[in-house]
Design a protein around this motif. Sequence first.
Motif, PDB file in Angstrom:
ATOM      1  N   ARG A  40      -2.054  18.427  -0.621  1.00 35.58           N
ATOM      2  CA  ARG A  40      -1.914  17.320  -1.561  1.00 35.58           C
ATOM      3  C   ARG A  40      -3.003  17.354  -2.629  1.00 35.58           C
ATOM      4  NH1 ARG A  40      -1.713  13.004   1.964  1.00 35.58           N
ATOM      5  NH2 ARG A  40      -3.923  12.626   1.670  1.00 35.58           N
TER       6      ARG A  40
ATOM      7  N   ILE B 163       4.840  10.770   2.963  1.00 35.20           N
ATOM      8  CA  ILE B 163       4.137   9.634   3.564  1.00 35.20           C
ATOM      9  C   ILE B 163       5.125   8.936   4.483  1.00 35.20           C
ATOM     10  CG2 ILE B 163       3.135   7.369   3.091  1.00 35.20           C
ATOM     11  CD1 ILE B 163       1.314   9.601   2.303  1.00 35.20           C
ATOM     12  N   GLU B 167       2.936   3.932   6.554  1.00 36.07           N
ATOM     13  CA  GLU B 167       1.724   4.036   5.748  1.00 36.07           C
ATOM     14  C   GLU B 167       1.955   3.786   4.271  1.00 36.07           C
ATOM     15  OE1 GLU B 167       0.255   7.929   7.061  1.00 36.07           O
ATOM     16  OE2 GLU B 167      -1.187   6.792   8.237  1.00 36.07           O
ATOM     17  N   SER B 169       2.399   1.131   2.315  1.00 37.60           N
ATOM     18  CA  SER B 169       1.617   0.116   1.611  1.00 37.60           C
ATOM     19  C   SER B 169       0.211   0.604   1.326  1.00 37.60           C
ATOM     20  CB  SER B 169       1.527  -1.162   2.436  1.00 37.60           C
ATOM     21  OG  SER B 169       2.803  -1.646   2.677  1.00 37.60           O
ATOM     22  N   GLN B 170      -0.423   1.114   2.387  1.00 39.73           N
ATOM     23  CA  GLN B 170      -1.796   1.568   2.228  1.00 39.73           C
ATOM     24  C   GLN B 170      -1.850   2.759   1.275  1.00 39.73           C
ATOM     25  OE1 GLN B 170      -3.407   4.279   4.612  1.00 39.73           O
ATOM     26  NE2 GLN B 170      -5.502   3.855   3.991  1.00 39.73           N
ATOM     27  N   ALA B 171      -0.849   3.643   1.365  1.00 39.63           N
ATOM     28  CA  ALA B 171      -0.844   4.836   0.525  1.00 39.63           C
ATOM     29  C   ALA B 171      -0.729   4.458  -0.952  1.00 39.63           C
ATOM     30  CB  ALA B 171       0.298   5.763   0.935  1.00 39.63           C
ATOM     31  N   ALA B 173      -1.651   1.480  -2.186  1.00 39.08           N
ATOM     32  CA  ALA B 173      -2.843   0.708  -2.536  1.00 39.08           C
ATOM     33  C   ALA B 173      -4.016   1.633  -2.859  1.00 39.08           C
ATOM     34  CB  ALA B 173      -3.211  -0.242  -1.403  1.00 39.08           C
ATOM     35  N   THR B 174      -4.117   2.758  -2.175  1.00 36.71           N
ATOM     36  CA  THR B 174      -5.273   3.627  -2.388  1.00 36.71           C
ATOM     37  C   THR B 174      -4.952   4.816  -3.281  1.00 36.71           C
ATOM     38  OG1 THR B 174      -4.706   4.838  -0.384  1.00 36.71           O
ATOM     39  CG2 THR B 174      -6.291   3.040  -0.159  1.00 36.71           C
ATOM     40  N   GLY B 175      -3.723   4.875  -3.794  1.00 35.48           N
ATOM     41  CA  GLY B 175      -3.404   5.955  -4.725  1.00 35.48           C
ATOM     42  C   GLY B 175      -3.070   7.284  -4.080  1.00 35.48           C
ATOM     43  N   VAL B 176      -2.828   7.303  -2.775  1.00 36.09           N
ATOM     44  CA  VAL B 176      -2.373   8.543  -2.145  1.00 36.09           C
ATOM     45  C   VAL B 176      -0.988   8.911  -2.707  1.00 36.09           C
ATOM     46  CG1 VAL B 176      -1.740   9.647   0.054  1.00 36.09           C
ATOM     47  CG2 VAL B 176      -3.702   8.131  -0.045  1.00 36.09           C
ATOM     48  N   GLU B 194       1.943  -5.167  -5.678  1.00 37.91           N
ATOM     49  CA  GLU B 194       0.523  -5.185  -5.360  1.00 37.91           C
ATOM     50  C   GLU B 194      -0.164  -3.891  -5.805  1.00 37.91           C
ATOM     51  OE1 GLU B 194       0.563  -6.074  -1.202  1.00 37.91           O
ATOM     52  OE2 GLU B 194       0.704  -8.231  -1.539  1.00 37.91           O
TER      53      GLU B 194
ATOM     54  N   ILE C 162       0.786  -3.676  10.893  1.00 37.40           N
ATOM     55  CA  ILE C 162       1.790  -2.917  10.137  1.00 37.40           C
ATOM     56  C   ILE C 162       3.180  -3.205  10.695  1.00 37.40           C
ATOM     57  CG2 ILE C 162       2.678  -0.607   9.666  1.00 37.40           C
ATOM     58  CD1 ILE C 162      -0.185   0.373   9.413  1.00 37.40           C
ATOM     59  N   ILE C 172       1.728  -5.951   3.862  1.00 36.66           N
ATOM     60  CA  ILE C 172       0.780  -5.423   4.837  1.00 36.66           C
ATOM     61  C   ILE C 172      -0.637  -5.513   4.293  1.00 36.66           C
ATOM     62  CG2 ILE C 172       0.106  -3.297   6.030  1.00 36.66           C
ATOM     63  CD1 ILE C 172       3.265  -2.819   6.080  1.00 36.66           C
ATOM     64  N   THR C 173      -0.772  -5.356   2.973  1.00 34.30           N
ATOM     65  CA  THR C 173      -2.096  -5.485   2.368  1.00 34.30           C
ATOM     66  C   THR C 173      -2.666  -6.879   2.628  1.00 34.30           C
ATOM     67  OG1 THR C 173      -1.107  -4.158   0.635  1.00 34.30           O
ATOM     68  CG2 THR C 173      -3.342  -4.921   0.270  1.00 34.30           C
ATOM     69  N   MET C 238     -10.400   6.906   3.437  1.00 32.46           N
ATOM     70  CA  MET C 238      -9.221   6.044   3.435  1.00 32.46           C
ATOM     71  C   MET C 238      -9.143   5.211   2.174  1.00 32.46           C
ATOM     72  SD  MET C 238      -8.374   4.124   6.946  1.00 32.46           S
ATOM     73  CE  MET C 238     -10.036   4.081   7.527  1.00 32.46           C
ATOM     74  N   TYR C 239     -10.266   4.561   1.816  1.00 31.05           N
ATOM     75  CA  TYR C 239     -10.198   3.604   0.718  1.00 31.05           C
ATOM     76  C   TYR C 239     -10.277   4.270  -0.647  1.00 31.05           C
ATOM     77  CZ  TYR C 239      -9.958   0.021   4.164  1.00 31.05           C
ATOM     78  OH  TYR C 239      -9.510  -0.760   5.202  1.00 31.05           O
ATOM     79  N   LEU C 240     -10.740   5.513  -0.698  1.00 37.04           N
ATOM     80  CA  LEU C 240     -10.764   6.194  -1.986  1.00 37.04           C
ATOM     81  C   LEU C 240      -9.492   7.006  -2.215  1.00 37.04           C
ATOM     82  CD1 LEU C 240     -14.486   7.320  -2.095  1.00 37.04           C
ATOM     83  CD2 LEU C 240     -13.403   5.406  -3.275  1.00 37.04           C
ATOM     84  N   GLY C 241      -8.565   6.947  -1.250  1.00 36.66           N
ATOM     85  CA  GLY C 241      -7.283   7.590  -1.478  1.00 36.66           C
ATOM     86  C   GLY C 241      -7.265   9.078  -1.167  1.00 36.66           C
ATOM     87  N   THR C 244      -4.673   9.113   4.289  1.00 35.34           N
ATOM     88  CA  THR C 244      -4.032   7.917   4.827  1.00 35.34           C
ATOM     89  C   THR C 244      -4.785   7.521   6.098  1.00 35.34           C
ATOM     90  OG1 THR C 244      -2.549   9.134   6.250  1.00 35.34           O
ATOM     91  CG2 THR C 244      -1.808   8.742   4.006  1.00 35.34           C
ATOM     92  N   ARG C 435      -6.011 -11.143  -8.566  1.00 35.10           N
ATOM     93  CA  ARG C 435      -5.119 -10.168  -9.175  1.00 35.10           C
ATOM     94  C   ARG C 435      -4.283 -10.822 -10.293  1.00 35.10           C
ATOM     95  NH1 ARG C 435      -3.543  -5.250  -6.834  1.00 35.10           N
ATOM     96  NH2 ARG C 435      -4.595  -5.824  -4.918  1.00 35.10           N
TER      97      ARG C 435
END
Lengths: 177, 303, 437
Positions: A40, B163, B167, B169-171, B173-176, B194, C162, C172-173, C238-241, C244, C435
């Motif tokens: 990726r 994905i 996952e 939503s999280q993907a 949200a974090t730009g994955v 969101e 989840i 979920i957020t 995780m938080y910087l993308g 997952t 937001r």
Amino acid sequence: MTLLRGLRALLDGLYTAGGVLAALCMLGILVMIVLQMLARWTGEVFPGAPEYAGYCMAAASFLAFAHALTRGAHIRVGILVQALGPRALWLAEVWCFGVGAALAWYLTYYAARAASWSWRLNDISQGQDATPLWIPQLAMVAGAGLFALALTDNLAHLLVTGRHRIRAEAIQDRPDR
Amino acid sequence: GETWDMPMAYAASNFHSETGAAFAQCITTGTGGDLEVVTHPSGALFSGADIKRAVQTGQVPIGERLLSAHQNENPLFGFDSIPFLATSFEDSAALWQAARPTIDQVLADQNLVLLYAVPWPPQGLYFNKAVDSVADMAGVKFRSYNTTTARLAELTGMLPVQIEAAEISQAFATGVVESMMSSGATGYDRKVWESLSHFYTADASLPRNYVFANADAWDGLDDATRDVITACADLAEYAGTARAMEYTTFTVTGLTRNGMTVTAPGDALTAELAAIGETMTAEWLEAAGDDGRAIVDAFKARP
Amino acid sequence: MDEIQLIGLFLFVLFLLLGTGVWVGLALLGVAWVGMELFTSRPAGDAMITTIWTTTSSWTLTALPLFIWMGEILFRTRLSEDMFRGLSPWMARLPGGLLHTNIVGCTVFAAVSGSSAATLTMVGKMSIPELRRRNYPEHMVIGTLAGAATLGLMIPPSLTLIVYGVSINESITRLFMAGVLPGLVLALMFMAYVAVRARASRHFNPDQETGLSLREMLATSRALIPVMMLITVVIGSMYLGFATATEAAAFGVLGSLVLAATQRSLTWATVTASLMGATRTSAMIALILAGAAYLSLSMGFTGLPRALAEWIATIELTRFELLMVLLVFYIVIGCFLDGISSVVLTMAVVEPMIRAAGIDVIWFGVFVVVVVEMAQITPPIGFNLFVLQGMTGHHMGVIARAAFPMFLIMVVMVFVLIAVPELATWLPDTMREARAG
Ligand code: NA
Ligand code: NA
């Protein structure tokens, strides 16, 4: 006698081999996930990585069942049994291994049936890997069979010698000091 | 009387699940309780991926599944998700009419009796930025979950990223992942505003959820019961399609209300996407053979 | 009433198999099989394999063995020792001393992993030997771990949230946001309990840490740097993308291998021992999960959870009464099911009830997590208890008793949530306004 000893070595070898294969599958999970991330980040594509990781997960679980059993890793609730005298304890153990072996053979039979259904129904993974499902399911069949074999082996040992062969190691403290 | 458990993959409040619940109620009432159908939404009995096989092998007598998920097994199952072939509810109905005899037969060969099929709202494209042409999509991380979406990514120069549903939503949200092809309904249900900003109502396709019964279980019913089920199925297909249309308007408005830019793709983009659609239709025809060609020909010959 | 007989039969078979010492995973398979054979007309064996295959081959499950492996690696390096050396001067000043590392450790690793079994194995592997060596009372060591590990599902990422979010179509957020503050409050409540117990009990006499000056304390704290870096890398990925939530576990394994290498404890022997250990532990958990999945299917076919939920829906209840009934309901079905199955099997019936009663569904998500998490530390089926049994070798009864005070604290937490709903709703609401504004 030599025959028996050979059989003993063969069975123990099989359980350990299952455990080692399972460990390799565990490594496989890590490799699949890392490759997927690398793909990726670099703009490449590794189709089906999550599915392959999933198959490794199933194989790592099933192939290790027997090994985990012989090393006492599977959990049981032993409060009531502990209170029994030696004769009753033996009976309880026979019951446990009997029930366990029966359930594990049942599991093996239906795992084999499921794999053969997958083959006959042409059941193919719905992900991008498009793997025919009977292939990864073979690991489930083998693992369940090995588990059933280990339970039966212990049951036989229990009936003949009066003791099973599970040696739990208390794993609470550091092994190296 | 007898009880039929009916596994369904989506949440109880999803319109497909509501349609299924009404269908179940219709049968229970119609047979005077001789056959009670109990729906199990949210994948409570079997997960979506297992439902077809579970019904085929008699583990449950009836179930619902998005058949296009099974196109690895038979390309024909993907007829309803070829991008930009049938792009409206009308077209979708015509395509379904053209395909139904073939799909009936394919499923019958798999020990399944097809009862009804209800389309999802039209699939559009979600992005986290404005997109005016295929060139703007280059390098965008696109959620691919099957061969069709992976191929679409390839043809548009997007980067297919796999994905899993849990996952998403999280993907986002974090730009994955930065983009996906899905219906307005899924985007609304997953609250994608969101993390995403644009929804292009490209109306790429309207894949369907199919409700089918195990053929042995079906054969075990008397004629009267089967007539009730068939009647309820026709009603469910009609009512479910109406729900889908209604839900399309509702969700697209909902996306706007929550601050997303919702528009039809521009002329340039539409033309480019149509060309990609031609390519993908041709590729599908190659995979699906004569039966596939018959479906598309019959669809294109519609009045 | 059919349901009563059904519950009675399930309980009888469950207690028979578990009580006579049949392995937990196999006992669950047995109970499920009896349920399928006696109460449904479905093919028990074929359905069993379908659900077991799907459960064990699932992508989301892969994070669990990786986190367990990470724990095994760290356990074999100097890292856990370092962490305790670095933390001890700080914690030593609190009543209860290093016991707080269990709770703080679980809180931190909860932010890394999405399940409580993974959180428990990671922290427990490192802390149990260190705390034992310092003569902390065993029941407190085990109890705090059992309780605090449930934070793994409160503090995001969280598998239960989840599944809840997907089954009721909620964000979920927002659910993740909602879990943060209640998770921290629960952690503080656990810590307060430890402090009080330590002060009150005459049997609480762990080794005293040597007093240090602030300067010395800061110097010792350098030992914390590697572990802090590891955690930062995993959470950051995780938080910087970069990854997952599932993939973050791979970062954890690679990171701990790198750490082990820098400490020169990366030998062939430690790598293979950690890998084999993790393989056995995850096989043990997988067998239980397989049994639980089948039991969940069997209960789904018998319609028991649904019938109970439907019965609750028919009685006229005030909002508070409804919550109390649901509290009891989830504790009862938690005797048989893991948290995720409890949510999946009941939400179709429970969701309309709570919406009709005007209960905020985001808040209810946190309520459900606390409630199903309580079930993880109650016998007969409590996953945290099983994992702890595997790790410590103690009997289930000993562990369940040690965990019981934590169960009571979680009951108190439920009432705190009811009294101060803003704990769960404030953060997601604030984020939404930020937001929108
Ligand atoms: Na967590
Ligand atoms: Na429990």
